[in-house]
Design a protein around this motif. Structure first.
Motif, PDB file in Angstrom:
ATOM      1  N   PRO A  45       0.835  -1.213   0.000  1.00 10.36           N
ATOM      2  CA  PRO A  45       0.000   0.000   0.000  1.00 10.36           C
ATOM      3  C   PRO A  45       0.864   1.257   0.000  1.00 10.36           C
ATOM      4  O   PRO A  45       1.964   1.277   0.561  1.00 10.36           O
ATOM      5  CB  PRO A  45      -0.787  -0.126   1.305  1.00 10.36           C
ATOM      6  CG  PRO A  45       0.084  -0.966   2.197  1.00 10.36           C
ATOM      7  CD  PRO A  45       0.785  -1.941   1.280  1.00 10.36           C
ATOM      8  N   THR A  46       0.357   2.297  -0.653  1.00 10.56           N
ATOM      9  CA  THR A  46       1.063   3.578  -0.653  1.00 10.56           C
ATOM     10  C   THR A  46       1.057   4.193   0.738  1.00 10.56           C
ATOM     11  O   THR A  46       2.062   4.695   1.227  1.00 10.56           O
ATOM     12  CB  THR A  46       0.405   4.541  -1.648  1.00 10.56           C
ATOM     13  OG1 THR A  46       0.380   3.929  -2.943  1.00 10.56           O
ATOM     14  CG2 THR A  46       1.189   5.849  -1.722  1.00 10.56           C
ATOM     15  N   ARG A  47      -0.105   4.130   1.382  1.00  8.15           N
ATOM     16  CA  ARG A  47      -0.235   4.598   2.773  1.00  8.15           C
ATOM     17  C   ARG A  47      -1.038   3.563   3.536  1.00  8.15           C
ATOM     18  O   ARG A  47      -1.967   2.972   3.005  1.00  8.15           O
ATOM     19  CB  ARG A  47      -0.953   5.956   2.840  1.00  8.15           C
ATOM     20  CG  ARG A  47      -0.195   7.101   2.194  1.00  8.15           C
ATOM     21  CD  ARG A  47      -0.941   8.418   2.400  1.00  8.15           C
ATOM     22  NE  ARG A  47      -0.256   9.537   1.788  1.00  8.15           N
ATOM     23  CZ  ARG A  47      -0.401   9.909   0.530  1.00  8.15           C
ATOM     24  NH1 ARG A  47      -1.227   9.226  -0.257  1.00  8.15           N
ATOM     25  NH2 ARG A  47       0.250  10.946   0.044  1.00  8.15           N
ATOM     26  N   SER A  48      -0.673   3.351   4.789  1.00 12.85           N
ATOM     27  CA  SER A  48      -1.401   2.378   5.596  1.00 12.85           C
ATOM     28  C   SER A  48      -1.307   2.770   7.063  1.00 12.85           C
ATOM     29  O   SER A  48      -0.249   3.195   7.531  1.00 12.85           O
ATOM     30  CB  SER A  48      -0.816   0.974   5.392  1.00 12.85           C
ATOM     31  OG  SER A  48      -1.415   0.064   6.295  1.00 12.85           O
ATOM     32  N   PRO A  49      -2.428   2.643   7.811  1.00 18.42           N
ATOM     33  CA  PRO A  49      -2.373   2.898   9.257  1.00 18.42           C
ATOM     34  C   PRO A  49      -1.562   1.845   9.999  1.00 18.42           C
ATOM     35  O   PRO A  49      -1.224   2.022  11.159  1.00 18.42           O
ATOM     36  CB  PRO A  49      -3.851   2.848   9.671  1.00 18.42           C
ATOM     37  CG  PRO A  49      -4.514   2.000   8.628  1.00 18.42           C
ATOM     38  CD  PRO A  49      -3.778   2.286   7.361  1.00 18.42           C
ATOM     39  N   PRO A  51       1.956   0.284   9.856  1.00 22.47           N
ATOM     40  CA  PRO A  51       3.253   0.472   9.185  1.00 22.47           C
ATOM     41  C   PRO A  51       3.872  -0.808   8.650  1.00 22.47           C
ATOM     42  O   PRO A  51       4.506  -0.793   7.597  1.00 22.47           O
ATOM     43  CB  PRO A  51       4.126   1.107  10.279  1.00 22.47           C
ATOM     44  CG  PRO A  51       3.156   1.769  11.200  1.00 22.47           C
ATOM     45  CD  PRO A  51       1.945   0.897  11.192  1.00 22.47           C
ATOM     46  N   GLY A  54       3.835  -2.008   4.996  1.00 22.94           N
ATOM     47  CA  GLY A  54       4.786  -1.497   4.013  1.00 22.94           C
ATOM     48  C   GLY A  54       6.025  -2.364   3.900  1.00 22.94           C
ATOM     49  O   GLY A  54       6.933  -2.070   3.121  1.00 22.94           O
ATOM     50  N   ASP A  71      -1.310  -6.325   1.318  1.00 27.54           N
ATOM     51  CA  ASP A  71      -2.107  -5.294   1.961  1.00 27.54           C
ATOM     52  C   ASP A  71      -3.493  -5.888   2.169  1.00 27.54           C
ATOM     53  O   ASP A  71      -3.663  -7.102   2.123  1.00 27.54           O
ATOM     54  CB  ASP A  71      -2.101  -3.983   1.153  1.00 27.54           C
ATOM     55  CG  ASP A  71      -2.867  -4.098  -0.154  1.00 27.54           C
ATOM     56  OD1 ASP A  71      -3.443  -5.173  -0.442  1.00 27.54           O
ATOM     57  OD2 ASP A  71      -2.889  -3.108  -0.902  1.00 27.54           O
ATOM     58  N   ARG A  95       9.650  -0.742  -0.173  1.00 30.01           N
ATOM     59  CA  ARG A  95      10.046   0.225  -1.200  1.00 30.01           C
ATOM     60  C   ARG A  95      11.466   0.736  -0.958  1.00 30.01           C
ATOM     61  O   ARG A  95      12.185   1.049  -1.907  1.00 30.01           O
ATOM     62  CB  ARG A  95       9.033   1.373  -1.251  1.00 30.01           C
ATOM     63  CG  ARG A  95       7.691   0.923  -1.829  1.00 30.01           C
ATOM     64  CD  ARG A  95       6.803   2.083  -2.261  1.00 30.01           C
ATOM     65  NE  ARG A  95       5.669   1.595  -3.021  1.00 30.01           N
ATOM     66  CZ  ARG A  95       4.518   1.173  -2.489  1.00 30.01           C
ATOM     67  NH1 ARG A  95       4.385   1.196  -1.170  1.00 30.01           N
ATOM     68  NH2 ARG A  95       3.532   0.746  -3.240  1.00 30.01           N
TER      69      ARG A  95
END
Length: 401
Positions: A45-49, A51, A54, A71, A95
């Motif tokens: 995910p680009t953003r995730s609650p 961490p 990622g 994700d 990433r």
């Protein structure tokens, strides 16, 4: 002779959460590692609650390196060869790991867990990445029941053919998907955003690899996810397809990925695709594509591009008042003396670009009505009543010229 490993003496290290993290040490070619990390990182995910979502999970054992990522919608796992010095696993930011892999020298890479860091060393370059805790990392979903297999290249081409018609509006999530239907030895892919409707059928092998013969299935998969998956498998081979009540799984040559199914069903296309009484026109695809690109330059503000078919030619026109453009091409027309239809230029280009055939065939119900686009190869003689494997339906606009 294999090059010697770094030979780090490691038994147990302390993870970022204060608990134990398994020691690990392996050696792998830089290109192999980079490709595998890039493939698994697609689903992050680009953003995730959370961490740790990622992160990529690296597991080394028995001469193999397994890299996994996930994700809430998709998961990916790939296995590649690696010289395992010490089996173990580690979780690192995916990433960032990919960024590092891309700049490493084109040499073998020595990887190991050192304290609370994961180190990568190659030809004098050395990186240390922070280790993430395992406690909050969810288990990778298992692959659903395998129903059969499909040729990877044909599947990738078919997904690309229909994906252009999928919706982009996330408030209508079902329309952002591709219908994947299985019936006997035929697979049907379809997508629509309410203004166009693309359908592609292809052969597949049900009950592959000892699985029982599959019953009919009809699900909707995210067009973006399915496009990524099909493209990543497009190198060749047979893709194993698995389905259950909530997810679809795909597996090929050490690569395994799952994706959550979308709720709802796409509308049926059978009646829409019945073009009784249509006027038929056809022209060469490549010149038509170039002419649409050229003439559409003046089609601003969503204004349509007009095609006037007559005996022996088609005239393309766009623009009003100050800025106008036109071009005439050879074409054949059956069922009328002449006919003018208008299309959204972008939708028309998407449709034309999804075909590889040298000739484009239009079935036209009239201005402001349905128009069927299909591809043809000169000399082919389709069976009476049969439908082409690839069909793209557009809604034409009322001509304004």
């Amino acid at each position: 002779m294999a090059a010697p490993s770094v030979g780090l003496a490691i038994t147990t290290v302390i993870g970022a959460d204060g608990g134990e993290a398994a020691a690990m040490e392996f050696r792998i070619e830089r290109s192999t590692l980079t490709d595998a990390v890039a493939w698994a990182a697609r689903v992050l995910p680009t953003r995730s609650p959370v961490p740790v979502l990622g992160g990529l999970l690296l597991e080394a054992a028995d001469g193999r390196l397994r890299i996994s990522g996930l994700d809430y919608e998709a998961s990916a796992r790939i296995e590649v060869e690696a010289e395992t010095v010490r089996a173990g696993r580690v979780l690192v930011m995916g990433r960032r790991l990919l960024d590092v892999c891309r700049v490493l020298p084109e040499k073998a890479v020595e990887c190991a867990v050192e304290g609370s860091r994961f180190s990568l060393a190659s030809d004098g370059a050395r990186f240390g990445l922070s280790v993430l805790p395992f406690d909050d990392y969810p288990p990778l979903p298992s692959l659903p029941e395998v129903l059969g297999e499909v040729d990877a290249e044909e599947f990738a081409a078919a997904v690309a053919h229909v994906a252009v018609a999928a919706g982009r509006d996330d408030t209508l999530p079902t329309l952002t998907g591709i219908r994947l239907a299985l019936d006997g030895d035929r697979m049907t892919l379809a997508a629509t955003d309410r203004y166009r409707f693309a359908v592609r059928t292809l052969a597949w092998k049900p009950g592959a690899a000892g699985a029982p013969d599959s019953s009919p299935a009809d699900v909707v998969v995210s067009a973006r996810r399915l496009t990524e998956i099909a493209r990543s498998f497009g190198r060749g081979g047979m893709v194993r397809l698995a389905l259950d009540g909530g997810s679809a799984g795909f597996e090929l040559a050490g690569m395994r990925t799952t994706v959550r199914l979308l709720d709802g069903r796409l509308p049926r296309h059978d009646k829409l695709f019945t073009m009784t009484g249509a006027v038929t026109a056809q022209t060469d695809r490549a010149p038509l594509v170039e002419a649409v690109k050229r003439v559409a330059v003046v089609a601003e503000g969503g204004s349509p591009l007009h095609l006037t078919f007559s005996e022996g030619s088609v005239l393309l026109q766009a623009g009003y008042e100050d800025d106008v453009a036109s071009q005439r091409l050879p074409a054949a027309l059956e069922g009328a003396d002449d006919l003018t239809v208008a299309f959204n230029p972008a939708y028309l280009m998407d449709a034309l670009g999804s075909f590889d055939n040298p000739v484009i065939r239009f079935q036209l119900m009239g201005p402001g009505q349905r128009a069927m686009v299909t591809g043809r190869t000169p000399g082919e003689d389709p069976e009476e009543g049969s439908r082409p494997a690839h069909q793209h339906l557009l809604m034409s606009a009322r001509p304004l010229l």
